[in-house]
Design a protein around this motif. Structure first.
Motif, PDB file in Angstrom:
ATOM      1  N   LEU A 152       0.855  -1.188   0.000  1.00 27.85           N
ATOM      2  CA  LEU A 152       0.000   0.000   0.000  1.00 27.85           C
ATOM      3  C   LEU A 152       0.888   1.235   0.000  1.00 27.85           C
TER       4      LEU A 152
ATOM      5  N   HIS B 291      -4.284   4.393   6.235  1.00 26.68           N
ATOM      6  CA  HIS B 291      -4.011   2.984   6.497  1.00 26.68           C
ATOM      7  C   HIS B 291      -3.703   2.757   7.982  1.00 26.68           C
ATOM      8  N   GLN B 292      -3.362   1.505   8.304  1.00 27.27           N
ATOM      9  CA  GLN B 292      -3.055   1.130   9.677  1.00 27.27           C
ATOM     10  C   GLN B 292      -1.565   0.818   9.821  1.00 27.27           C
TER      11      GLN B 292
ATOM     12  N   GLY C 140     -10.404  -1.877  10.267  1.00 31.76           N
ATOM     13  CA  GLY C 140      -9.690  -1.338   9.129  1.00 31.76           C
ATOM     14  C   GLY C 140      -9.540   0.161   9.153  1.00 31.76           C
ATOM     15  N   ASP C 141     -10.087   0.843  10.165  1.00 32.38           N
ATOM     16  CA  ASP C 141      -9.960   2.294  10.249  1.00 32.38           C
ATOM     17  C   ASP C 141      -8.505   2.678  10.508  1.00 32.38           C
TER      18      ASP C 141
ATOM     19  N   ASN D  61      -6.269  -3.352   6.856  1.00 30.90           N
ATOM     20  CA  ASN D  61      -5.748  -2.173   6.159  1.00 30.90           C
ATOM     21  C   ASN D  61      -4.307  -1.887   6.598  1.00 30.90           C
TER      22      ASN D  61
ATOM     23  N   ASN E 221      -2.584 -10.440   5.056  1.00 27.04           N
ATOM     24  CA  ASN E 221      -3.387  -9.800   4.030  1.00 27.04           C
ATOM     25  C   ASN E 221      -2.782 -10.079   2.659  1.00 27.04           C
TER      26      ASN E 221
END
Length: 898
Positions: free
Chosen positions: A330, A398-399, A518-519, A538, A562
Motif C-alpha cells: 500500500l 491505512h493502519q 480497518g480504520d 488495512n 493480508n
C-alpha cells in the motif's frame, strides 16, 4: 542402497547408540555429517623407532608381529589380546638397533578379538600409531591404530592404489612407505560430547564419505571377518578411518574415493567463481577437511567451504531482497500528518533522524514494500522515527502496528506515542516557553505537555496519557474518551490502540475489534500481534522493536495476513557492526542513528574490584549522595536468590529473565534461547585440577539484604524486581521507583529493556565480568536519560589482565556501541552476540565469521550481485539455486531471539 546427502545416519549405521549420539550433535543425515566440521586438525604423527619412543608422546612406526595370544579375562569377563612386535627393519632404516614392544587390546566381543587375531597373526607386517607407555619394564601400546601391509613388493613409487587383496586376506596398504604416510598424516579434531568421542565422529564421517563415493558397500558390526580391511570395526560397532584416502595430495583427484565423491556431490559454486578464487571442488574440499593429507590441504578446504557459505548466503539475501520488490504494498504518500507531528515536537530532530525519516518516507511512497533496519544507540530517538513512519501510514488512510518484545515496553510506547499525538494539536508551535527545555527523549516531559494540552479543553476525547507504569491498567475519564476519538475517522488525531496478552478479555476484544475495523490507527502490541485472532485488513506498516527478539516466522505471520504485503521497519538498540549487519541483514536497507540528541552527558563508567573495600565504600557513599539529591539507582544481579536451582553457578540465570516482561507464552518461548545466549557471554572455566572454580553469582535477595544493612543506606528504602514477580507487582515496584518512594531498585536483567526512568543516574552491575559487552552496554543505557550526570559501576571479581578484565576495559573506555559490538564479536564470536541461529549455529552457516571474514563476505556479495544481474532466477546454476533454496528454508529462524 543408493546413498545421498539426504540419507539418514540411522539407515546406514547399525549401532543405534552412536546414531543417537550423533543426533544429539545435530548430525541426522549424511549431509549433516559432512558439514559437521572439525575445529582444528591435529599435528602429524612423528615417525620414530621403538628405541626413540617417548612415554606419553604419540608416534608411528612399522613392525612385524613376533607372536600373538588371546587371554580370557575370567574375573572381568571379556578378552585381552597381546601381540609382540619387532621394528628391526624400520629401525635399520633410521640407523638404530631394533627393539620389541607389546600391543594390548581389550574387548568383551569375541568377534572383534577374532578379527584382530587375523590381522595380527605371527609374521604379519603392520604399521602402528599410538601413545607408548611402560608396563612391567616393557614398552607397551594400548589400543593403537594399526594398518596391515601386503607382503612382497608394491608399486615402485610406493603409491597407494586402493585395497590390496592377496590370497583370502585384504590389506590396508600395499607398501610400508604408503602405510606410514597415511597413518602419520594429521587428523581432524571435532567438538565431541560425553556420548561420543572426536575419533568416533571422524570414523562415522569417513564412513559416509566412502559410502557416497561408492567404495564401500557394507557396514561393520555383524560380520567383522568379512569387513574390508580399509575400515576397522570398533568395539561399539563403528568403524575407523585408516586407509580411506590416498597417500599423496597429487594423486587425490585421481583416487577412487575422490572421483566417486565428485559424482555424488556436485559443486555449488559457479565454475568461474571457483576458478577465479582458486577454490577446490566441493567434493575435494569435504575429503580434505575430514581426511586431510597435510595442514595446508585442510586449510585450503576450509577456506573453500567458508567462501561457499558466504556466496550462498549473500545470493539468498540479495535474491530475497529482489523478490520482495515483486510484491504489492500500500503506497503511503500522505505526509501532512507526519510533518505536523514533527513540527509539534518540543525538541529539534537530529540530522540523523531527519535523514532516516526522509528515507523511510520515500520507501513507503513506493508500490512495493519497504524493508529497512534501523539501528541506533539507546536514546538516539528511534521511537520518534517510528512514530513519524506510522503517522505517514495513518495519514494515508491505512493502519500501522508497532510490535514490542515486552508488555512494559509496549505500555511505555503506547503512553509516549499517545502523548506525542496529543501534542500535535494541544501544544501550539512556538507558544510554549518551556519548549526548548524539554528533553527529546524524556517521556515524562512529553506526557506532562500532553496532559496540559488535554486539561486546557481537549473536548474531542483524545487518547488519555497515563504514566508508563504507575497508572497502567487503570482507565481515566480521558481514556474513556479515546473510544470516541477512535471512531471519528475525520479527526486529526490518530487512535492509538494497545494490545497485549496480559489485557483483560473485554479490553482485548475491544482492541481486536478496532484493529479489525480497518480504520486508520496505530496499534501497539506485544507478541499478541502474531496470534491468529489479530486482524488488521488495512495494515500498511509493521514496526518491529528490538528485532533480535523476534523470528522471521513471526514477522512473516504479519506479512501474510493480508493480500497486500505491509512495509517493514525493524529497529534495534543492540549494537551490531556494519559487517555483521551486511551478513545477517543483507536483505534489508540499513540506517544508523549515531547522533545522540543535545543535552545528553556521557555516562562515566568505573570498574570496581569487589575485594577492594575502600572503593566499594566510596561507591556506596556516592550513590547515597545522588539519592539525597533526588535521583535513583539501579543495582543489577544475575540471580534471583541463592537457593534457586534454575539459576545455577553459571551465567544463564540473569539471561533467563530477559523476557520476563513479555506475555507468558512469549516469555516461555524466549527464555531458553535467551539463557543459552548469555550463558556464553563469559569465558568458560571448568572446575577441576589446575582450573580455578568460579565463585557463585550474586543474587537479588542477597544483595538487597546486604546493602540495606550498610550505614550508607540507613533510612533508604529498597525494592526488588525479578522475573518471578507478577505484572501488578512489577508495575507497583516501578511506580514506587519512578516516584522516589523506593529510590534503590535491586533487580535482575529485567531492566535491560522497557524501563525508562529519567531520574536514574547510577547503576551498579554485580558480576559484570560474567556478561557480554553488548548486554553491559544496554544495561548502562538505563541511566543518564534525564540529562543529568550519570555513573555506571561494574563490580568484578575477574583477575587482573585476564580476558574478563579486558572486556570490562572496553566498556569503560568507550560509549560507542559500534566499537563495543565489534569488540564483543572478537571476544565471544557471532554465535554468542547475535544468537546461534543468526551466526550459523542453527543455519547453513558454520564456518563464516563476520569479523574476520569481512573481505570474503564483501567479495561474495559483489560476485553474487553480478551473477543475479545476469541470471535473476539462477536458471543457469541449478546446484546453486538448490543450495540457496535449502539455505532459505533452513533459516526460518535466521533472525531468531537471542
Amino acid at each position: 542402497m543408493s546413498i545421498t546427502l539426504n540419507t539418514t545416519m540411522s539407515s546406514i549405521m547399525t549401532n543405534k547408540r552412536r546414531v543417537g549420539a550423533l543426533k544429539s550433535l545435530g548430525v541426522v543425515t549424511v549431509g549433516d555429517a559432512l558439514t559437521y566440521y572439525p575445529f582444528r586438525v591435529a599435528d602429524p604423527v612423528p615417525l620414530r623407532a621403538l628405541r626413540e619412543a617417548r612415554i606419553g608422546e604419540r608416534m608411528a612406526f612399522s613392525a612385524s608381529v613376533r607372536s600373538m595370544r588371546v587371554v580370557p579375562m575370567n574375573v572381568r569377563r571379556g578378552y585381552r589380546l597381546e601381540a609382540v612386535v619387532d621394528d628391526g627393519d624400520f629401525a635399520v632404516s633410521r640407523h638404530i638397533a631394533g627393539a620389541a614392544a607389546r600391543l594390548v587390546f581389550f574387548s568383551y566381543k569375541k568377534q572383534y578379538v577374532d578379527w584382530l587375531s587375523m590381522r595380527l597373526r605371527s609374521g604379519a607386517i603392520v604399521v602402528i600409531a599410538g601413545e607408548p607407555s611402560e608396563f612391567n619394564g616393557q614398552l607397551q601400546f594400548t589400543h593403537p591404530e594399526i594398518m596391515t601391509v601386503a607382503p612382497g613388493s608394491g608399486p615402485a613409487d610406493g603409491e597407494y592404489s586402493g585395497v590390496v587383496q592377496m590370497s583370502a586376506l585384504k590389506y590396508d596398504a600395499d607398501t610400508v612407505e604408503a602405510g606410514l604416510r597415511r597413518i602419520s598424516r594429521p587428523r581432524p579434531v571435532y567438538h565431541a560430547s560425553s556420548r561420543i568421542s572426536s575419533e568416533h565422529i571422524h570414523e562415522s564421517i569417513v564412513q559416509c564419505i566412502e559410502l557416497l563415493a561408492g567404495t564401500r558397500q557394507d557396514l561393520p558390526g555383524d560380520a567383522a571377518t568379512e569387513a574390508p580391511q580399509t575400515m576397522k570395526p570398533m568395539e561399539d560397532g563403528g568403524i575407523s578411518g585408516a586407509g580411506t584416502a590416498p597417500a599423496d595430495a597429487e594423486s587425490r583427484s585421481g583416487n577412487a574415493v575422490a572421483v566417486g565423491l565428485a559424482r555424488a556431490i556436485p559443486d555449488v559454486l559457479p565454475e568461474s567463481v571457483r576458478e577465479s578464487n582458486h577454490l577446490l571442488h566441493r567434493a575435494e574440499a569435504f575429503l580434505a577437511i575430514h581426511d586431510p593429507l597435510n595442514t595446508a590441504d585442510f586449510k585450503r578446504a576450509i577456506g573453500t567451504m567458508r567462501y561457499e557459505e558466504a556466496f550462498v548466503s549473500q545470493t539468498a539475501l540479495l535474491q530475497s531482497r529482489s523478490n520482495v520488490r515483486k510484491d504489492a504494498a500500500l503506497p503511503c504518500a500522505g505526509v501532512a500528518l507526519r510533518d505536523r507531528f514533527i513540527e509539534s515536537l518540543p525538541f529539534p530532530l537530529t540530522g540523523g533522524q531527519r535523514e532516516v525519516i526522509d528515507d523511510i518516507g520515500v520507501d513507503m511512497a513506493r508500490e512495493y514494500p519497504m524493508q529497512r533496519l534501523l539501528q541506533g544507540e539507546v536514546g538516539s530517538g528511534k521511537t520518534v522515527v517510528a512514530v513519524a513512519a506510522m503517522l505517514q501510514a495513518a495519514g494515508s488512510g491505512h493502519q500501522a502496528v508497532l510490535v514490542a518484545p515486552t508488555q512494559v515496553l509496549a505500555e511505555q510506547h503506547h503512553a509516549t506515542i499517545s502523548a506525542m499525538l496529543c501534542a500535535i494539536d494541544g501544544v501550539e508551535t512556538g507558544d510554549d516557553p518551556s519548549r526548548d527545555a524539554l528533553s527529546p527523549n524524556d517521556p515524562a516531559d512529553l506526557i506532562k505537555a500532553a496532559e496540559s494540552a488535554a486539561d486546557d479543553g481537549d473536548a474531542k476525547g483524545r487518547a488519555a496519557v497515563k504514566h508508563p507504569v504507575k497508572h497502567s491498567g487503570a482507565r481515566s475519564g480521558k481514556q474513556d474518551g479515546a473510544a470516541h476519538a477512535q471512531s471519528d475517522a475525520n479527526t486529526r488525531h490518530v487512535p492509538v490502540i494497545l494490545l497485549t496478552g496480559g489485557m483483560k478479555l473485554a479490553a482485548r476484544r475491544r482492541a481486536l475489534a478496532l484493529a479489525a475495523s480497518g480504520d486508520p490507527c496505530i496499534i501497539v502490541a506485544t507478541h499478541a500481534a502474531f496470534s491468529k485472532t489479530f486482524q488488521a485488513p488495512n495494515l500498511a506498516l509493521v514496526v518491529i522493536d528490538e528485532q533480535h527478539r523476534f523470528g522471521v516466522e513471526q514477522r512473516e505471520s504479519l506479512r501474510t495476513k493480508n493480500d497486500v504485503v505491509p512495509h517493514l521497519l525493524v529497529m534495534t538498540a543492540t549494537p551490531i557492526p556494519r559487517t555483521a549487519a551486511m551478513t545477517w541483514f543483507g536483505d534489508l536497507d540499513i540506517s544508523w542513528l549515531t547522533e545522540l540528541p543535545g543535552g545528553r552527558k556521557p555516562i562515566r563508567t568505573f570498574i570496581v574490584p569487589e575485594d577492594d573495600g575502600r572503593m566499594m565504600g566510596s561507591m556506596f557513599a556516592h550513590i547515597r549522595g545522588r539519592i539525597d539529591a533526588g535521583e535513583r539507582a539501579y543495582v543489577v544481579c544475575p540471580r534471583i536468590d541463592a537457593d534457586d536451582e534454575s539459576d545455577g553457578d553459571d551465567d544463564t540465570s540473569g539471561a533467563s529473565q530477559i523476557g520476563v516482561y513479555d506475555d507468558s507464552d512469549a516469555y516461555r518461548r524466549e527464555s531458553a534461547a535467551a539463557a543459552a545466549n548469555t550463558a556464553a557471554s563469559a569465558p568458560s572455566q571448568e572446575d577441576g585440577d589446575g582450573a580455578p572454580s568460579r565463585p557463585p553469582l550474586h543474587s537479588v535477595a542477597e544483595i538487597e539484604r546486604r546493602l540495606s544493612s550498610l550505614p550508607q543506606f540507613r533510612g533508604v528504602r529498597f525494592a526488588t524486581l525479578t522475573g518471578r514477580d507478577d505484572d501488578a507487582t512489577k508495575q507497583q515496584v516501578m511506580a514506587d521507583f519512578a516516584d522516589g518512594a523506593t529510590p534503590v531498585l535491586v533487580a535482575t536483567t529485567v531492566i535491560e529493556v522497557g524501563v525508562d526512568v529519567p531520574q536514574a543516574s547510577c547503576i551498579v552491575i554485580f558480576d559484570a565480568d560474567r556478561y557480554g559487552l553488548s548486554q553491559l552496554h544496554q544495561l548502562r543505557g538505563r541511566v543518564g536519560r534525564g540529562g543529568t550526570d550519570s555513573w555506571a559501576f561494574l563490580i568484578s571479581r575477574a583477575e587482573d589482565g585476564g580476558p574478563a578484565q579486558q572486556r570490562l576495559q572496553v566498556i569503560q573506555g568507550t560509549l560507542d556501541g559500534a566499537q563495543i559490538a565489534q569488540a564483543d564479536l572478537e571476544f565471544r564470536g557471532a554465535g554468542d552476540v547475535l544468537g546461534d541461529a543468526q551466526s550459523g549455529g542453527k543455519s547453513g552457516l558454520k564456518l563464516l565469521r563476520v569479523v574476520k571474514d569481512v573481505k570474503i563476505i564483501a567479495d561474495a556479495r559483489e560476485r553474487a550481485g553480478r551473477l543475479l544481474a545476469d541470471d535473476p532466477d539462477l536458471s543457469g546454476e541449478v546446484e546453486l539455486a538448490g543450495a540457496v533454496l535449502d539455505f532459505t528454508r533452513g533459516n526460518e529462524t535466521f533472525l531468531t531471539s537471542s
